[in-house]
Design a protein around this motif. Structure first.
Motif, PDB file in Angstrom:
ATOM      1  N   UNK A  59       0.893  -1.323   0.115  1.00 30.91           N
ATOM      2  CA  UNK A  59      -0.163   0.023  -0.013  1.00 30.91           C
ATOM      3  C   UNK A  59       0.929   1.079   0.032  1.00 30.91           C
ATOM      4  N   UNK A  60       2.260   1.208   0.188  1.00 30.99           N
ATOM      5  CA  UNK A  60       3.220   2.279   0.137  1.00 30.99           C
ATOM      6  C   UNK A  60       4.460   1.697  -0.367  1.00 30.99           C
ATOM      7  N   UNK A  61       5.258   2.640  -0.937  1.00 31.14           N
ATOM      8  CA  UNK A  61       6.561   2.293  -1.266  1.00 31.14           C
ATOM      9  C   UNK A  61       7.515   1.869   0.107  1.00 31.14           C
ATOM     10  N   UNK A  62       7.206   2.387   0.940  1.00 25.96           N
ATOM     11  CA  UNK A  62       7.886   2.082   2.231  1.00 25.96           C
ATOM     12  C   UNK A  62       7.904   0.801   2.770  1.00 25.96           C
ATOM     13  N   UNK A  63       6.493   0.374   2.924  1.00 24.35           N
ATOM     14  CA  UNK A  63       6.181  -1.037   3.201  1.00 24.35           C
ATOM     15  C   UNK A  63       6.810  -2.163   2.114  1.00 24.35           C
ATOM     16  N   UNK A  64       6.790  -1.846   0.702  1.00 21.56           N
ATOM     17  CA  UNK A  64       7.197  -2.743  -0.224  1.00 21.56           C
ATOM     18  C   UNK A  64       8.693  -2.654  -0.035  1.00 21.56           C
ATOM     19  N   UNK A  65       9.448  -1.692   0.166  1.00 20.54           N
ATOM     20  CA  UNK A  65      10.853  -1.850   0.267  1.00 20.54           C
ATOM     21  C   UNK A  65      11.226  -2.722   1.759  1.00 20.54           C
ATOM     22  N   UNK A  66      10.573  -2.345   2.769  1.00 17.84           N
ATOM     23  CA  UNK A  66      10.802  -3.155   4.111  1.00 17.84           C
ATOM     24  C   UNK A  66      10.574  -4.675   3.707  1.00 17.84           C
ATOM     25  N   UNK A  67       9.529  -5.118   3.112  1.00 12.36           N
ATOM     26  CA  UNK A  67       9.301  -6.484   2.978  1.00 12.36           C
ATOM     27  C   UNK A  67      10.261  -7.057   1.852  1.00 12.36           C
ATOM     28  N   UNK A  68      10.797  -6.335   0.910  1.00  7.87           N
ATOM     29  CA  UNK A  68      11.772  -6.673   0.027  1.00  7.87           C
ATOM     30  C   UNK A  68      13.156  -7.158   0.501  1.00  7.87           C
ATOM     31  N   UNK A  69      13.450  -6.077   1.395  1.00  6.08           N
ATOM     32  CA  UNK A  69      14.724  -6.281   2.155  1.00  6.08           C
ATOM     33  C   UNK A  69      14.713  -7.412   3.086  1.00  6.08           C
ATOM     34  N   UNK A  70      13.628  -7.953   3.663  1.00  4.99           N
ATOM     35  CA  UNK A  70      13.409  -8.959   4.518  1.00  4.99           C
ATOM     36  C   UNK A  70      13.488 -10.240   3.637  1.00  4.99           C
ATOM     37  N   UNK A  71      12.641 -10.080   2.445  1.00  2.01           N
ATOM     38  CA  UNK A  71      12.697 -11.446   1.709  1.00  2.01           C
ATOM     39  C   UNK A  71      14.024 -11.559   1.063  1.00  2.01           C
ATOM     40  N   UNK A  72      14.843 -10.551   0.768  1.00  2.00           N
ATOM     41  CA  UNK A  72      16.161 -10.612   0.085  1.00  2.00           C
ATOM     42  C   UNK A  72      17.165 -11.300   1.045  1.00  2.00           C
ATOM     43  N   UNK A  73      16.949 -10.888   2.334  1.00  2.00           N
ATOM     44  CA  UNK A  73      17.837 -11.465   3.170  1.00  2.00           C
ATOM     45  C   UNK A  73      17.575 -12.940   3.478  1.00  2.00           C
ATOM     46  N   UNK A  74      16.314 -13.289   3.551  1.00  2.00           N
ATOM     47  CA  UNK A  74      15.987 -14.590   3.858  1.00  2.00           C
ATOM     48  C   UNK A  74      16.468 -15.442   2.301  1.00  2.00           C
ATOM     49  N   UNK A  75      16.190 -14.901   1.437  1.00  2.00           N
ATOM     50  CA  UNK A  75      16.669 -15.678   0.141  1.00  2.00           C
ATOM     51  C   UNK A  75      17.978 -15.880  -0.007  1.00  2.00           C
ATOM     52  N   UNK A  76      18.845 -14.878   0.131  1.00  2.00           N
ATOM     53  CA  UNK A  76      20.170 -15.153   0.094  1.00  2.00           C
ATOM     54  C   UNK A  76      20.720 -16.153   0.962  1.00  2.00           C
ATOM     55  N   UNK A  77      20.362 -15.742   2.328  1.00  2.00           N
ATOM     56  CA  UNK A  77      20.994 -16.691   3.527  1.00  2.00           C
ATOM     57  C   UNK A  77      20.510 -18.323   3.196  1.00  2.00           C
ATOM     58  N   UNK A  78      19.267 -18.487   3.094  1.00  2.00           N
ATOM     59  CA  UNK A  78      18.812 -19.834   2.751  1.00  2.00           C
ATOM     60  C   UNK A  78      19.284 -20.723   1.696  1.00  2.00           C
ATOM     61  N   UNK A  79      19.735 -19.786   0.597  1.00  2.07           N
ATOM     62  CA  UNK A  79      20.098 -20.479  -0.771  1.00  2.07           C
ATOM     63  C   UNK A  79      21.493 -20.907  -0.460  1.00  2.07           C
ATOM     64  N   UNK A  80      22.309 -19.977  -0.039  1.00  5.92           N
ATOM     65  CA  UNK A  80      23.637 -20.172   0.454  1.00  5.92           C
ATOM     66  C   UNK A  80      23.758 -21.482   1.180  1.00  5.92           C
ATOM     67  N   UNK A  81      23.205 -21.399   2.311  1.00  8.39           N
ATOM     68  CA  UNK A  81      23.033 -22.394   3.342  1.00  8.39           C
ATOM     69  C   UNK A  81      22.619 -23.915   2.841  1.00  8.39           C
ATOM     70  N   UNK A  82      21.823 -23.786   1.903  1.00  8.91           N
ATOM     71  CA  UNK A  82      21.095 -25.114   1.203  1.00  8.91           C
ATOM     72  C   UNK A  82      22.342 -25.565   0.215  1.00  8.91           C
TER      73      UNK A  82
END
Length: 253
Positions: A59-82
């Protein structure tokens, strides 16, 4: 001939010829995976995965940026570990182990956001924990990280995460501008005082287009973004094709 090819391959320091392709084309460098995730194989606009947070928090660019940062962190860490553990994970328990790794990573990101971005944490709420069930995360670990070395998984995770982030920010920004006439509103309070420069007010309005910030508006704007991306892809493909109406070549008999 084969000896020359092997020598050329050994001389390349950025070769990824053994890596699988993500769009049907040969991949020679790890950075190709990065570009695939940013545009060609974008999670939100091409794969159409993870649409729950896309619709719910943008509903706002700020919320989208926050969720994008969180998802990116999870995606990077989990992909490297797996990827690092791919040879030690038994095939019979592959999915449970991957889900456990993703869940543990999400827990760390959730605690970090609660500690350092508490206001944004309160806004995003349950959707941070729901990253565990995001099919885009599990899909990339299953289809890519389990089959590729850590460097390839890292490049893919960064590209996919940033591609997902810019799609969330663009969607949230468009809805926010239409709905309230602002962009990155409350960024300083949600993300921190150093993000204050992002806050922009385009139009001072009491109420904008209410439909834009409601769920139907999210689907409409996302559909427009997907259509525009396909138009751009078609233009790029057309520009890359050779000119069929070139000069005629005389054939001597």
């Amino acid at each position: 001939m084969n000896q020359e090819l092997s020598e050329q391959s050994s001389d390349s320091h950025d070769d990824c010829s053994s890596c699988a392709s993500t769009n049907g084309e040969a991949v020679k460098r790890y950075r190709d995976y990065f570009s695939f995730g940013i545009w060609e194989n974008n999670i939100a606009l091409v794969q159409l995965l993870g649409l729950c947070p896309v619709m719910a928090v943008t509903t706002s660019a700020t919320n989208g940026l926050g969720m994008g940062i969180a998802t990116t962190a999870v995606l990077i860490i989990s992909s490297v570990l797996v990827s690092a553990l791919r040879h030690t994970i038994p095939a019979q328990v592959r999915n449970p182990v991957m889900i456990a790794i993703i869940a543990g990573t999400v827990t760390l990101v959730d605690l970090a956001m609660n500690a350092w971005m508490h206001e944004l944490y309160k806004v995003l709420g349950l959707f941070i924990a729901l990253i565990v069930t995001n099919c885009a995360i599990l899909g990339r670990t299953e289809a890519f990280a389990m089959k590729q070395p850590p460097m390839a998984a890292l490049a893919d995770g960064v590209g996919m995460g940033l591609g997902f982030t810019w799609a969330l920010v663009l969607l949230g920004g468009a809805r926010e501008i239409l709905g309230s006439g602002t962009l990155f509103a409350h960024a300083s309070s949600l993300l921190g005082s150093h993000f204050e420069w992002l806050e922009i007010t385009f139009v001072e309005v009491d109420s904008g287009v209410l439909l834009a910030i409601l769920p139907p508006g999210g689907f409409i704007v996302l559909g427009i973004m997907i259509a525009l991306k396909r138009v751009v892809d078609e233009r790029i493909a057309a520009a890359g094709k050779p000119d069929e109406g070139g000069d005629l070549v005389a054939i001597q008999s």
